[in-house]
Motif scaffolding. Structure first.
Motif, PDB file in Angstrom:
ATOM      1  N   ASP A  50      83.000  63.285  62.009  1.00  0.00           N
ATOM      2  CA  ASP A  50      83.605  62.491  63.083  1.00  0.00           C
ATOM      3  C   ASP A  50      82.688  62.378  64.297  1.00  0.00           C
ATOM      4  O   ASP A  50      82.051  63.356  64.708  1.00  0.00           O
ATOM      5  CB  ASP A  50      84.920  63.141  63.528  1.00  0.00           C
ATOM      6  CG  ASP A  50      85.991  63.102  62.447  1.00  0.00           C
ATOM      7  OD1 ASP A  50      85.641  63.173  61.264  1.00  0.00           O
ATOM      8  OD2 ASP A  50      87.175  63.012  62.806  1.00  0.00           O
ATOM      9  N   ILE A  51      82.674  61.188  64.911  1.00  0.00           N
ATOM     10  CA  ILE A  51      81.932  60.934  66.150  1.00  0.00           C
ATOM     11  C   ILE A  51      82.883  60.683  67.318  1.00  0.00           C
ATOM     12  O   ILE A  51      82.668  61.120  68.440  1.00  0.00           O
ATOM     13  CB  ILE A  51      80.990  59.724  65.981  1.00  0.00           C
ATOM     14  CG1 ILE A  51      80.019  59.954  64.817  1.00  0.00           C
ATOM     15  CG2 ILE A  51      80.209  59.463  67.274  1.00  0.00           C
ATOM     16  CD1 ILE A  51      79.095  61.119  64.998  1.00  0.00           C
ATOM     17  N   HIS A  52      83.939  59.912  67.062  1.00  0.00           N
ATOM     18  CA  HIS A  52      85.028  59.680  68.022  1.00  0.00           C
ATOM     19  C   HIS A  52      84.565  59.177  69.384  1.00  0.00           C
ATOM     20  O   HIS A  52      84.960  59.706  70.425  1.00  0.00           O
ATOM     21  CB  HIS A  52      85.859  60.949  68.188  1.00  0.00           C
ATOM     22  CG  HIS A  52      86.906  61.125  67.134  1.00  0.00           C
ATOM     23  ND1 HIS A  52      87.906  60.205  66.923  1.00  0.00           N
ATOM     24  CD2 HIS A  52      87.092  62.102  66.208  1.00  0.00           C
ATOM     25  CE1 HIS A  52      88.681  60.608  65.937  1.00  0.00           C
ATOM     26  NE2 HIS A  52      88.192  61.752  65.465  1.00  0.00           N
ATOM     27  N   GLY A  53      83.724  58.154  69.372  1.00  0.00           N
ATOM     28  CA  GLY A  53      83.397  57.495  70.624  1.00  0.00           C
ATOM     29  C   GLY A  53      82.562  58.304  71.584  1.00  0.00           C
ATOM     30  O   GLY A  53      82.422  57.926  72.751  1.00  0.00           O
ATOM     31  N   MET A  76      80.904  59.477  57.885  1.00  0.00           N
ATOM     32  CA  MET A  76      82.160  59.538  57.139  1.00  0.00           C
ATOM     33  C   MET A  76      83.386  59.223  57.999  1.00  0.00           C
ATOM     34  O   MET A  76      84.413  59.896  57.928  1.00  0.00           O
ATOM     35  CB  MET A  76      82.306  60.920  56.497  1.00  0.00           C
ATOM     36  CG  MET A  76      81.231  61.210  55.473  1.00  0.00           C
ATOM     37  SD  MET A  76      81.467  62.782  54.622  1.00  0.00           S
ATOM     38  CE  MET A  76      81.301  63.938  55.963  1.00  0.00           C
ATOM     39  N   GLY A  77      83.288  58.184  58.815  1.00  0.00           N
ATOM     40  CA  GLY A  77      84.475  57.676  59.492  1.00  0.00           C
ATOM     41  C   GLY A  77      84.798  58.308  60.828  1.00  0.00           C
ATOM     42  O   GLY A  77      84.143  59.234  61.298  1.00  0.00           O
ATOM     43  N   ASP A  78      85.858  57.786  61.449  1.00  0.00           N
ATOM     44  CA  ASP A  78      86.298  58.158  62.798  1.00  0.00           C
ATOM     45  C   ASP A  78      85.175  57.966  63.805  1.00  0.00           C
ATOM     46  O   ASP A  78      84.774  58.881  64.529  1.00  0.00           O
ATOM     47  CB  ASP A  78      86.846  59.589  62.823  1.00  0.00           C
ATOM     48  CG  ASP A  78      88.282  59.668  62.336  1.00  0.00           C
ATOM     49  OD1 ASP A  78      88.758  58.675  61.747  1.00  0.00           O
ATOM     50  OD2 ASP A  78      88.927  60.709  62.533  1.00  0.00           O
ATOM     51  N   ALA A 257      81.200  65.912  66.273  1.00  0.00           N
ATOM     52  CA  ALA A 257      81.475  65.586  67.673  1.00  0.00           C
ATOM     53  C   ALA A 257      81.519  66.880  68.480  1.00  0.00           C
ATOM     54  O   ALA A 257      82.554  67.551  68.523  1.00  0.00           O
ATOM     55  CB  ALA A 257      82.801  64.836  67.803  1.00  0.00           C
ATOM     56  N   PRO A 258      80.392  67.283  69.109  1.00  0.00           N
ATOM     57  CA  PRO A 258      80.376  68.535  69.860  1.00  0.00           C
ATOM     58  C   PRO A 258      81.230  68.446  71.115  1.00  0.00           C
ATOM     59  O   PRO A 258      81.398  67.367  71.699  1.00  0.00           O
ATOM     60  CB  PRO A 258      78.900  68.710  70.210  1.00  0.00           C
ATOM     61  CG  PRO A 258      78.359  67.324  70.226  1.00  0.00           C
ATOM     62  CD  PRO A 258      79.113  66.571  69.175  1.00  0.00           C
ATOM     63  N   ASN A 259      81.781  69.580  71.524  1.00  0.00           N
ATOM     64  CA  ASN A 259      82.624  69.621  72.722  1.00  0.00           C
ATOM     65  C   ASN A 259      83.637  68.478  72.681  1.00  0.00           C
ATOM     66  O   ASN A 259      83.756  67.680  73.605  1.00  0.00           O
ATOM     67  CB  ASN A 259      81.768  69.549  73.989  1.00  0.00           C
ATOM     68  CG  ASN A 259      82.526  69.961  75.225  1.00  0.00           C
ATOM     69  OD1 ASN A 259      83.493  70.726  75.159  1.00  0.00           O
ATOM     70  ND2 ASN A 259      82.105  69.448  76.370  1.00  0.00           N
ATOM     71  N   TYR A 260      84.370  68.419  71.587  1.00  0.00           N
ATOM     72  CA  TYR A 260      85.294  67.324  71.279  1.00  0.00           C
ATOM     73  C   TYR A 260      86.246  67.063  72.440  1.00  0.00           C
ATOM     74  O   TYR A 260      86.804  67.998  73.021  1.00  0.00           O
ATOM     75  CB  TYR A 260      86.078  67.685  70.015  1.00  0.00           C
ATOM     76  CG  TYR A 260      87.088  66.681  69.549  1.00  0.00           C
ATOM     77  CD1 TYR A 260      86.783  65.325  69.463  1.00  0.00           C
ATOM     78  CD2 TYR A 260      88.364  67.090  69.156  1.00  0.00           C
ATOM     79  CE1 TYR A 260      87.705  64.416  69.004  1.00  0.00           C
ATOM     80  CE2 TYR A 260      89.290  66.187  68.693  1.00  0.00           C
ATOM     81  CZ  TYR A 260      88.967  64.851  68.620  1.00  0.00           C
ATOM     82  OH  TYR A 260      89.887  63.941  68.178  1.00  0.00           O
ATOM     83  N   CYS A 261      86.409  65.790  72.737  1.00  0.00           N
ATOM     84  CA  CYS A 261      87.247  65.341  73.859  1.00  0.00           C
ATOM     85  C   CYS A 261      86.756  65.925  75.191  1.00  0.00           C
ATOM     86  O   CYS A 261      87.504  65.983  76.173  1.00  0.00           O
ATOM     87  CB  CYS A 261      88.719  65.693  73.635  1.00  0.00           C
ATOM     88  SG  CYS A 261      89.497  64.790  72.288  1.00  0.00           S
ATOM     89  N   TYR A 262      85.481  66.368  75.207  1.00  0.00           N
ATOM     90  CA  TYR A 262      84.834  66.878  76.422  1.00  0.00           C
ATOM     91  C   TYR A 262      85.490  68.139  76.961  1.00  0.00           C
ATOM     92  O   TYR A 262      85.335  68.475  78.128  1.00  0.00           O
ATOM     93  CB  TYR A 262      84.791  65.797  77.509  1.00  0.00           C
ATOM     94  CG  TYR A 262      84.420  64.438  76.986  1.00  0.00           C
ATOM     95  CD1 TYR A 262      83.155  64.205  76.431  1.00  0.00           C
ATOM     96  CD2 TYR A 262      85.316  63.380  77.004  1.00  0.00           C
ATOM     97  CE1 TYR A 262      82.808  62.960  75.931  1.00  0.00           C
ATOM     98  CE2 TYR A 262      84.969  62.128  76.500  1.00  0.00           C
ATOM     99  CZ  TYR A 262      83.710  61.931  75.962  1.00  0.00           C
ATOM    100  OH  TYR A 262      83.356  60.704  75.453  1.00  0.00           O
ATOM    101  N   ARG A 263      86.196  68.862  76.083  1.00  0.00           N
ATOM    102  CA  ARG A 263      86.845  70.077  76.564  1.00  0.00           C
ATOM    103  C   ARG A 263      87.009  71.164  75.499  1.00  0.00           C
ATOM    104  O   ARG A 263      87.348  72.291  75.840  1.00  0.00           O
ATOM    105  CB  ARG A 263      88.232  69.745  77.130  1.00  0.00           C
ATOM    106  CG  ARG A 263      89.230  69.209  76.119  1.00  0.00           C
ATOM    107  CD  ARG A 263      90.604  68.996  76.730  1.00  0.00           C
ATOM    108  NE  ARG A 263      91.575  68.534  75.776  1.00  0.00           N
ATOM    109  CZ  ARG A 263      91.841  67.264  75.518  1.00  0.00           C
ATOM    110  NH1 ARG A 263      91.180  66.319  76.181  1.00  0.00           N
ATOM    111  NH2 ARG A 263      92.747  66.917  74.632  1.00  0.00           N
ATOM    112  N   CYS A 264      86.767  70.864  74.215  1.00  0.00           N
ATOM    113  CA  CYS A 264      87.063  71.840  73.164  1.00  0.00           C
ATOM    114  C   CYS A 264      85.981  72.907  73.003  1.00  0.00           C
ATOM    115  O   CYS A 264      86.242  73.958  72.421  1.00  0.00           O
ATOM    116  CB  CYS A 264      87.295  71.128  71.828  1.00  0.00           C
ATOM    117  SG  CYS A 264      88.827  70.171  71.788  1.00  0.00           S
TER     118      CYS A 264
END
Length: 309
Positions: A50-53, A76-78, A257-264
């Motif tokens: 996932d990359i998620h923008g 592979m998507g997202d 996607a590292p540090n997902y949603c900029y907070r994980c």
């Protein structure tokens, strides 16, 4: 449209003019229509979850993994939703697909759908940047054309979510009609929504509301019956960037996607499949996005970039 000029512009985190997006999406439909529902890929190749923008993380991923066309990729998507730059992230991947169609494979994730992108950000982002929903509609049509899986050298099966009780073989996936909005149940839905679960032997209802939880029994059966050595999937946040849910290590979850949603605070990983098909993880890189709205990015490495076997 000048593809090279567009790539250079998007790499500066600038989105394309509306007409260029229309031309790009039309070209992508032509390219993707020629691809199988399960795309055959040859090693060496680098796999991404996932990359998620998270646009700047995508640039870092390409820096760490190597730039096209020198390196072949499967994403592979997202690609969209959650992150601040879904439009630019998707546009760069689509442009790279146009320029290097045989060097990059894009498979569909559960977020590549009309229903999901209306809720989790991509629709609103397109509306804000273009003051209309046309670009979102064109992109969603491209989503319908995306393959559902990839198969590397006949032995490494790549899919966004997981397995389906309706699709016991790779051949059964190849026969699916994919060029439509993702259905809310059935085989195509399962491939993009299902999750492995160590505490489940066979199949169980998924709390996501789509797909299934599946255990080691169907995983081992799918691998044995299809000559698959490894299933690579994404779809689930894992703190270390990758995770083997089963003792046999014939399935791995890959998250990019590292540090997902900029907070994980999670790490990200990519998976390199060399010619000899021995999987090598390149992990432990972390990117903290600071003042991202202004495009000011600082990268902080983890405790030594390493290869993980």
């Amino acid at each position: 449209m000048d593809v090279d000029a567009c790539i250079e512009s998007v790499r500066q985190c600038k989105y394309l003019a509306e007409n260029d997006m229309r031309l790009l999406c039309n070209k992508l439909k032509e390219i993707l229509a020629e691809e199988s529902t399960v795309v055959p890929v040859q090693a060496p190749v680098t796999l991404c979850g996932d990359i998620h923008g998270q646009f700047y993380d995508l640039l870092k991923l390409l820096e760490v993994g190597g730039e096209l066309p020198g390196v072949s990729y499967v994403f592979m998507g997202d690609f969209v939703d959650r992150g601040r730059y879904s439009l630019e992230t998707l546009t760069l991947l689509l442009l790279l697909k146009v320029k290097y169609p045989d060097r990059i494979t894009l498979t569909r994730g559960n977020h590549e759908s009309r229903n999901v992108t209306r809720v989790y950000g991509f629709y609103d982002e397109c509306l804000a940047k273009y003051q209309s929903s046309k670009v979102w509609e064109w992109c969603c049509t491209v989503f319908d054309y995306l393959p559902l899986a990839a198969l590397i050298d006949g032995t490494v099966f790549c899919v966004h979510g997981g397995l389906s009780p309706e699709l016991p073989s790779v051949d059964s996936i190849r026969t699916l009609f994919r060029m439509q909005e993702l259905p809310q149940s059935g085989g195509p839905c399962d491939l993009l929504w299902s999750d492995p679960e160590a505490h489940v032997d066979s199949w169980a209802i998924s709390p996501r509301g789509g797909g299934f939880l599946f255990g080691y029994v169907p995983t081992n059966a799918f691998c044995h019956n299809n000559g698959v050595e490894l299933i690579v999937r994404s779809h689930q946040l894992v703190d270390e960037g990758y995770n083997y849910p089963f003792a046999d290590k014939n399935l791995v979850t890959l998250w990019s996607a590292p540090n997902y949603c900029y907070r994980c605070g999670n790490k990200a990983a990519i998976l390199k499949i060399p010619d000899n098909r021995k999987a090598i993880f390149e992990s432990d890189y972390r990117i903290f996005l600071e003042n991202e709205v202004q495009g000011d990015v600082s990268s902080t490495a983890g405790p030594g970039s390493q290869y993980f076997l």
